[in-house]
Design a protein around this motif. Structure first.
Motif, PDB file in Angstrom:
ATOM      1  N   UNK A 187       0.832  -1.198   0.000  1.00  0.00           N
ATOM      2  CA  UNK A 187       0.000   0.000   0.000  1.00  0.00           C
ATOM      3  C   UNK A 187       0.873   1.256   0.000  1.00  0.00           C
ATOM      4  N   UNK A 188       1.912   1.272   0.823  1.00  0.00           N
ATOM      5  CA  UNK A 188       2.786   2.445   0.892  1.00  0.00           C
ATOM      6  C   UNK A 188       3.515   2.663  -0.426  1.00  0.00           C
ATOM      7  N   UNK A 189       4.076   1.608  -1.000  1.00  0.00           N
ATOM      8  CA  UNK A 189       4.822   1.749  -2.259  1.00  0.00           C
ATOM      9  C   UNK A 189       3.906   2.201  -3.390  1.00  0.00           C
ATOM     10  N   UNK A 190       2.690   1.678  -3.406  1.00  0.00           N
ATOM     11  CA  UNK A 190       1.739   2.096  -4.432  1.00  0.00           C
ATOM     12  C   UNK A 190       1.411   3.581  -4.286  1.00  0.00           C
ATOM     13  N   UNK A 191       1.163   4.032  -3.051  1.00  0.00           N
ATOM     14  CA  UNK A 191       0.823   5.430  -2.829  1.00  0.00           C
ATOM     15  C   UNK A 191       1.949   6.364  -3.210  1.00  0.00           C
ATOM     16  N   UNK A 192       3.172   6.031  -2.848  1.00  0.00           N
ATOM     17  CA  UNK A 192       4.311   6.874  -3.204  1.00  0.00           C
ATOM     18  C   UNK A 192       4.503   6.928  -4.704  1.00  0.00           C
ATOM     19  N   UNK A 193       4.299   5.797  -5.381  1.00  0.00           N
ATOM     20  CA  UNK A 193       4.435   5.776  -6.846  1.00  0.00           C
ATOM     21  C   UNK A 193       3.352   6.628  -7.496  1.00  0.00           C
ATOM     22  N   UNK A 194       2.126   6.612  -6.949  1.00  0.00           N
ATOM     23  CA  UNK A 194       1.048   7.434  -7.491  1.00  0.00           C
ATOM     24  C   UNK A 194       1.392   8.918  -7.422  1.00  0.00           C
ATOM     25  N   UNK A 195       1.977   9.332  -6.297  1.00  0.00           N
ATOM     26  CA  UNK A 195       2.324  10.750  -6.143  1.00  0.00           C
ATOM     27  C   UNK A 195       3.539  11.118  -6.982  1.00  0.00           C
ATOM     28  N   UNK A 196       4.537  10.259  -7.023  1.00  0.00           N
ATOM     29  CA  UNK A 196       5.773  10.565  -7.765  1.00  0.00           C
ATOM     30  C   UNK A 196       5.520  10.635  -9.262  1.00  0.00           C
ATOM     31  N   UNK A 197       4.650   9.804  -9.767  1.00  0.00           N
ATOM     32  CA  UNK A 197       4.368   9.804 -11.211  1.00  0.00           C
ATOM     33  C   UNK A 197       3.389  10.888 -11.611  1.00  0.00           C
ATOM     34  N   UNK A 198       2.791  11.544 -10.634  1.00  0.00           N
ATOM     35  CA  UNK A 198       1.828  12.586 -10.952  1.00  0.00           C
ATOM     36  C   UNK A 198       0.456  12.061 -11.286  1.00  0.00           C
ATOM     37  N   UNK A 199       0.223  10.770 -11.037  1.00  0.00           N
ATOM     38  CA  UNK A 199      -1.100  10.209 -11.310  1.00  0.00           C
ATOM     39  C   UNK A 199      -2.165  10.742 -10.349  1.00  0.00           C
ATOM     40  N   UNK A 247      -3.054  13.971  -7.574  1.00  0.00           N
ATOM     41  CA  UNK A 247      -2.704  15.289  -7.038  1.00  0.00           C
ATOM     42  C   UNK A 247      -2.536  15.195  -5.526  1.00  0.00           C
ATOM     43  N   UNK A 248      -1.461  15.784  -5.016  1.00  0.00           N
ATOM     44  CA  UNK A 248      -1.141  15.657  -3.596  1.00  0.00           C
ATOM     45  C   UNK A 248      -2.212  16.272  -2.707  1.00  0.00           C
ATOM     46  N   UNK A 249      -2.865  17.335  -3.132  1.00  0.00           N
ATOM     47  CA  UNK A 249      -3.881  18.005  -2.337  1.00  0.00           C
ATOM     48  C   UNK A 249      -5.291  17.469  -2.572  1.00  0.00           C
ATOM     49  N   UNK A 250      -5.428  16.461  -3.404  1.00  0.00           N
ATOM     50  CA  UNK A 250      -6.736  15.852  -3.622  1.00  0.00           C
ATOM     51  C   UNK A 250      -7.092  14.953  -2.439  1.00  0.00           C
ATOM     52  N   UNK A 251      -8.332  14.465  -2.434  1.00  0.00           N
ATOM     53  CA  UNK A 251      -8.747  13.583  -1.353  1.00  0.00           C
ATOM     54  C   UNK A 251      -7.899  12.326  -1.286  1.00  0.00           C
ATOM     55  N   UNK A 252      -7.608  11.732  -2.455  1.00  0.00           N
ATOM     56  CA  UNK A 252      -6.787  10.532  -2.483  1.00  0.00           C
ATOM     57  C   UNK A 252      -5.356  10.854  -2.085  1.00  0.00           C
ATOM     58  N   UNK A 253      -4.856  12.007  -2.525  1.00  0.00           N
ATOM     59  CA  UNK A 253      -3.501  12.400  -2.156  1.00  0.00           C
ATOM     60  C   UNK A 253      -3.356  12.585  -0.650  1.00  0.00           C
ATOM     61  N   UNK A 254      -4.356  13.174   0.000  1.00  0.00           N
ATOM     62  CA  UNK A 254      -4.307  13.352   1.456  1.00  0.00           C
ATOM     63  C   UNK A 254      -4.359  12.003   2.167  1.00  0.00           C
ATOM     64  N   UNK A 255      -5.152  11.068   1.636  1.00  0.00           N
ATOM     65  CA  UNK A 255      -5.212   9.738   2.246  1.00  0.00           C
ATOM     66  C   UNK A 255      -3.871   9.028   2.126  1.00  0.00           C
ATOM     67  N   UNK A 256      -3.211   9.168   0.958  1.00  0.00           N
ATOM     68  CA  UNK A 256      -1.893   8.553   0.770  1.00  0.00           C
ATOM     69  C   UNK A 256      -0.870   9.191   1.701  1.00  0.00           C
ATOM     70  N   UNK A 257      -0.898  10.513   1.825  1.00  0.00           N
ATOM     71  CA  UNK A 257       0.046  11.199   2.712  1.00  0.00           C
ATOM     72  C   UNK A 257      -0.167  10.805   4.168  1.00  0.00           C
ATOM     73  N   UNK A 258      -1.423  10.653   4.565  1.00  0.00           N
ATOM     74  CA  UNK A 258      -1.710  10.222   5.944  1.00  0.00           C
ATOM     75  C   UNK A 258      -1.113   8.839   6.190  1.00  0.00           C
TER      76      UNK A 258
END
Length: 532
Positions: free
Chosen positions: A410-422, A424-435
């Motif tokens: 789960x962590x590796x998937x979330x970091x890859x989503x943010x790094x690839x730009x898939x 947005x960091x400030x979106x709802x999903x981005x906040x969940x990944x950052x949490x």
């Protein structure tokens, strides 16, 4: 009507006799199965006496009637019965499964009804030929309803000597004496019910008043409050001792929820981890579930201006300094953590971590569905560990092997989503990944700390008592009323965890109040039954 005879196995009969001796010696009740066997034996004995009164019956015929000899008396039949008995003679009977609930059920009150115009040995009024004998009684189980509080007036006969003027008064029954002092209007049982209705069933004082008015009983809200306060006073020594036990617990679940006290005014409180003070007005009810040794659990509440982190500070202040750091399960808010002076092993709630993703499922259906499937695997692993009966060490190895790779995925998937730009960091999903990434260490505590749990559901379940009372009563009027609620709810929850009858427990504590004050440890929920 022909009487049925029952063939009772000799081993079964010997076991029943032994259990009857034990029950008689220790004043115990027989099980339903033993009572059934005993009734069969008594019915057989009564029928034998009836048949033996006939002079024309032979011993062989009597053995056939009892069932000791079958109608077909071939050698094969007789040998078969004998071999079957010998075969079963050395086998152990399987132990019955313990299906008793955690809280023992209330036994029904048994009332005997006698026949007024007939007795054993009378002629049958129907046929005028036979004689009547004892038979299995007919039974009826009736659940009746009544007002929770029933007024009883006890009129005691009194006599007076015309010479010395001495009075002689009839004694009250033991059940009346055990329910309160002679000058006490409201019995212990009534007080306990008032407390349970208020702080478990969620019936506010005014609602109890109006409910009783519907049933023709005058009982004011202020009177109910006064009686509930007396219950809290009786329980207070045990509540204070439970706080001491909680200080030395091995594992904590901690959470809080908002509440309201009408008379509470803002106060100056020191800032956490600092020397300055600031004005505070927010009222919270904090819930703490403390896991002790020997699988015992203490549930505590505190309602005042302050968060759960300040409550755990008070609890840990009395903790033994030589004890290992406890595991503290909570959410990630800093206000729900102890100050830096207390060392704990932090474990964060994965239900909250999962909820961060579940709340944005509609906006990101494909991505979130995959995360929820991964989390589903983790909870399935935890259920399997529980079903297998793994101890704490085995459970840790189990999760480290099966669940930790999923959490890393789960962590590796979330970091890859943010790094690839898939994403947005400030979106709802981005906040969940950052949490999830920020609190990864706490979320994976169950994979690296022995005894750490997966979520904080125990604390949230404990706070349901607070939420139920808040939903129905809306507020506490004073801090004293809130403190009464904390004591009674804590005793209700802790007693329920111990699997005892809470009503009987509260009655006992009130009846033995002086003994409780002298030695409260003997009256802890898991100890009190050996002292009554």
């Amino acid at each position: 009507m022909a009487q049925d005879f029952t063939d009772i196995d000799s081993e079964e009969l010997d076991g029943l006799i032994q259990r009857v001796h034990v029950a008689k010696e220790h004043d115990l009740a027989l099980s339903a199965e033993d009572c059934h066997i005993l009734l069969k034996a008594l019915k057989t004995l009564a029928a034998l006496q009836e048949r033996l009164s006939d002079n024309d019956i032979t011993l062989h015929k009597l053995r056939k009637l009892v069932g000791m000899v079958k109608s077909s008396e071939t050698m094969d039949t007789l040998l078969g019965q004998k071999n079957k008995k010998n075969k079963n003679r050395g086998q152990k009977r399987p132990k019955p499964k313990n299906t008793q609930p955690s809280t023992p059920p209330v036994k029904p009150k048994v009332t005997q009804h006698k026949l007024d115009d007939l007795k054993k040995g009378d002629s049958c009024p129907e046929c005028q030929k036979g004689k009547l004998y004892k038979y299995e009684p007919a039974t009826l189980l009736r659940i009746t309803g009544q007002s929770p509080f029933v007024p009883e007036q006890h009129v005691m006969e009194r006599l007076r000597c015309n010479a010395c003027g001495q009075y002689f008064t009839a004694k009250l029954p033991n059940d009346v004496i055990n329910d309160g002092e002679p000058s006490q209007k409201y019995g212990y049982s009534a007080r306990s019910l008032m407390a349970l209705h208020k702080f478990f069933a969620g019936a506010p004082y005014y609602r109890q008043e109006s409910t009783q008015a519907l049933m023709g009983i005058k009982l004011t809200a202020s009177t109910i409050f006064d009686q509930v306060e007396l219950v809290a006073n009786s329980l207070q020594p045990i509540y204070n001792l439970l706080r001491v036990f909680a200080a030395n617990a091995e594992h904590y679940y901690l959470d809080d929820t908002t509440n309201r006290i009408l008379d509470k005014v803002p106060i100056e409180k020191p800032q956490r981890n600092g020397t300055k003070t600031r004005e505070r007005s927010g009222v919270y009810s904090s819930g703490l579930v403390a896991g002790l040794k020997e699988s015992r659990t203490v549930v505590l509440y505190q309602t005042n201006i302050g968060h759960a982190g300040e409550f755990i500070d008070e609890i840990l202040h009395d903790r033994g300094r030589t004890l290992a750091p406890p595991i503290l399960m909570s959410n990630a808010l800093s206000s729900n953590r102890p100050s830096l002076d207390y060392v704990v092993e932090h474990s964060l709630c994965n239900s909250l971590g999962r909820r961060q993703f579940a709340e944005v499922l509609n906006q990101f259906p494909d991505e979130v569905e995959q995360v929820l499937q991964w989390y589903g695997e983790i909870w399935r692993h935890d259920d399997e560990a529980r079903e297998l009966g793994l101890n704490a060490g085995q459970r840790l190895a189990w999760h480290k092997k099966l669940s930790l790779p999923v959490m890393e995925q789960v962590r590796n998937w979330g970091q890859a989503e943010l790094n690839r730009g898939n994403t947005e960091e400030n979106s709802g999903l981005g906040k969940a990944i950052n949490y999830f990434t920020k609190h990864y260490e706490g979320l994976t505590a169950f994979c690296r700390l022995e005894g750490a749990q997966l979520d904080n559901n125990r604390a949230e379940q404990a706070l349901k008592l607070v939420a139920r009372n808040r939903k129905n009563a809306l507020f506490h009027k004073t801090q004293a009323g809130a403190s009464i609620a904390d004591v009674i709810m804590a005793m209700i929850a802790t007693s329920a965890e111990a699997g005892i009858n809470v009503l009987d427990y509260f009655n006992t504590i009130q009846r033995m109040e002086s003994e409780v004050k002298a030695n409260p440890q003997q009256f802890l929920p898991w100890n009190y039954q050996s002292n009554i």
